[in-house]
Motif scaffolding. Sequence first.
Motif, PDB file in Angstrom:
ATOM      1  N   ALA A   1       0.827  -1.216   0.000  1.00  0.00           N
ATOM      2  CA  ALA A   1       0.000   0.000   0.000  1.00  0.00           C
ATOM      3  C   ALA A   1       0.855   1.258   0.000  1.00  0.00           C
ATOM      4  O   ALA A   1       0.493   2.268  -0.610  1.00  0.00           O
ATOM      5  N   LYS A   2       1.987   1.194   0.668  1.00  0.00           N
ATOM      6  CA  LYS A   2       2.862   2.369   0.736  1.00  0.00           C
ATOM      7  C   LYS A   2       3.386   2.706  -0.663  1.00  0.00           C
ATOM      8  O   LYS A   2       3.336   3.864  -1.094  1.00  0.00           O
ATOM      9  N   ALA A   3       3.871   1.686  -1.363  1.00  0.00           N
ATOM     10  CA  ALA A   3       4.344   1.906  -2.733  1.00  0.00           C
ATOM     11  C   ALA A   3       3.206   2.433  -3.608  1.00  0.00           C
ATOM     12  O   ALA A   3       3.402   3.342  -4.416  1.00  0.00           O
TER      13      ALA A   3
ATOM     14  N   CYS B   1      -3.854   1.799  -7.940  1.00  0.00           N
ATOM     15  CA  CYS B   1      -3.197   2.087  -6.648  1.00  0.00           C
ATOM     16  C   CYS B   1      -4.239   2.098  -5.531  1.00  0.00           C
ATOM     17  O   CYS B   1      -3.999   1.564  -4.438  1.00  0.00           O
ATOM     18  N   GLU B   2      -5.389   2.695  -5.799  1.00  0.00           N
ATOM     19  CA  GLU B   2      -6.447   2.744  -4.783  1.00  0.00           C
ATOM     20  C   GLU B   2      -6.918   1.336  -4.419  1.00  0.00           C
ATOM     21  O   GLU B   2      -7.192   1.044  -3.258  1.00  0.00           O
ATOM     22  N   TRP B   3      -6.972   0.446  -5.433  1.00  0.00           N
ATOM     23  CA  TRP B   3      -7.385  -0.930  -5.159  1.00  0.00           C
ATOM     24  C   TRP B   3      -6.337  -1.689  -4.356  1.00  0.00           C
ATOM     25  O   TRP B   3      -6.676  -2.555  -3.552  1.00  0.00           O
TER      26      TRP B   3
ATOM     27  N   SER C   1      -4.819  -4.150   0.806  1.00  0.00           N
ATOM     28  CA  SER C   1      -3.976  -4.387   1.972  1.00  0.00           C
ATOM     29  C   SER C   1      -4.517  -3.763   3.259  1.00  0.00           C
ATOM     30  O   SER C   1      -4.089  -4.132   4.348  1.00  0.00           O
ATOM     31  N   THR C   2      -5.458  -2.813   3.144  1.00  0.00           N
ATOM     32  CA  THR C   2      -5.979  -2.184   4.371  1.00  0.00           C
ATOM     33  C   THR C   2      -7.487  -2.359   4.551  1.00  0.00           C
ATOM     34  O   THR C   2      -8.004  -2.134   5.653  1.00  0.00           O
ATOM     35  N   GLY C   3      -8.192  -2.705   3.458  1.00  0.00           N
ATOM     36  CA  GLY C   3      -9.655  -2.786   3.538  1.00  0.00           C
ATOM     37  C   GLY C   3     -10.332  -1.432   3.429  1.00  0.00           C
ATOM     38  O   GLY C   3     -11.550  -1.333   3.514  1.00  0.00           O
TER      39      GLY C   3
END
Lengths: 227, 227
Positions: A144-146, A203-205, A210-212
């Motif tokens: 998610a960070k990337a 990227c949003e997906w 990874s975070t929900g």
Amino acid sequence: MLRTQFEEDLLKLHNQFYEMGMMVSDAIHKSVRAFTKHDKELAKEVVKDDVNINDMEIKLEKKSFEMIALQQPVTTDLRMIITIMKASSDLERMGDHAVSIAKATIRVKGQTRIPEIEKEITAMSDYVKEMVDAVLNAYIKEDAKAAREIAKKDEEINAHFNKIYADTIDYMKADPETIVSGNDYLHVASFLERIGDYVTNICEWIVYLSTGKITELNTNHSMDQIS
Amino acid sequence: MLRTQFEEDLLKLHNQFYEMGMMVSDAIHKSVRAFTKHDKELAKEVVKDDVNINDMEIKLEKKSFEMIALQQPVTTDLRMIITIMKASSDLERMGDHAVSIAKATIRVKGQTRIPEIEKEITAMSDYVKEMVDAVLNAYIKEDAKAAREIAKKDEEINAHFNKIYADTIDYMKADPETIVSGNDYLHVASFLERIGDYVTNICEWIVYLSTGKITELNTNHSMDQIS
């Protein structure tokens, strides 16, 4: 560890999504190379190969629906399936834009060209391709960070677009013979810009995966063009 | 008949999707009217209101995911949720294109305009708006037959686009003062053309909703531009 049928299916879905992403990355790369090298044959190849991308999307959709309906996955498994369901549409549209670029290649032949603009388009497309490859990597790593970092690069894409826009208009005004190809340059640049927007969607997906959490990473895309 | 909580949720989701569709239809209509009437204030309204469309999409997504995860729907219920999940992305992008048209309005001010082309764009957008409203109706009625008919109209949209393209290039060649606005006309026409493609996507989802089959109703969109 022995995998269940569901785990096998999920892994296969995951791999096919990545494969589809590579096909799209390849299509973008080829279409821009065809455009800047005036390579009609390569452009036709991109148009022809798009069928495979579309088929892959349908395959992924069918399998996703089936897995949800029959196996009723929950939590992270469901999130992965939903991510693939949604992000595969983004990939498919990126492929469509590669086709549009390929078609512009076929159309532009014989017109007065502007090598300087073609150079700028090549630079822009290299940048876009890097973003596409980076987002596929972030997907594989569920990073998610990337993904958040990649989404920020969309600003750079917009800067490329704005420069190409301004320069092309100048050429077109100076020499009406460049109007047809100039218009194609602007179209190709706007397709590349939109591919950047789709990368941001993916990227949003990845963040969701990874975070929900459903987030908007880039609400003001192309907002700079307002003034 | 007393409805279960799930049925209530599904009905609400369905109504919100339709509401989102009406918001998008309105945005398209307003953005083109703003563009052809040179109405900067109306254009700004479209840009501002797009936030509501995006919020609605996120709301629909969250609710869809939650319903799938917690209530594990099957068959037709699941199909309806999947249709809304997928088609809401199409609606959201149609809204984005309305915003792009609105931004072109704000940009085009002060440039030499071409009233004939603006008339053609108005006609094209009336046609697109009819398609959008028709597809929302077909969705409400789960009418696969109507959806197939609507998808066919995309050819007419492409014909509009091709005429606007040819005419605009002629004007731009004849008078370099029209180059900036001419380029905006081509952009607006291409946004409208793409809105037509999204309508076709939604038609495909309506066919899926009522038959369970994933089909491609329009594989060769814009193929005529190849030669």
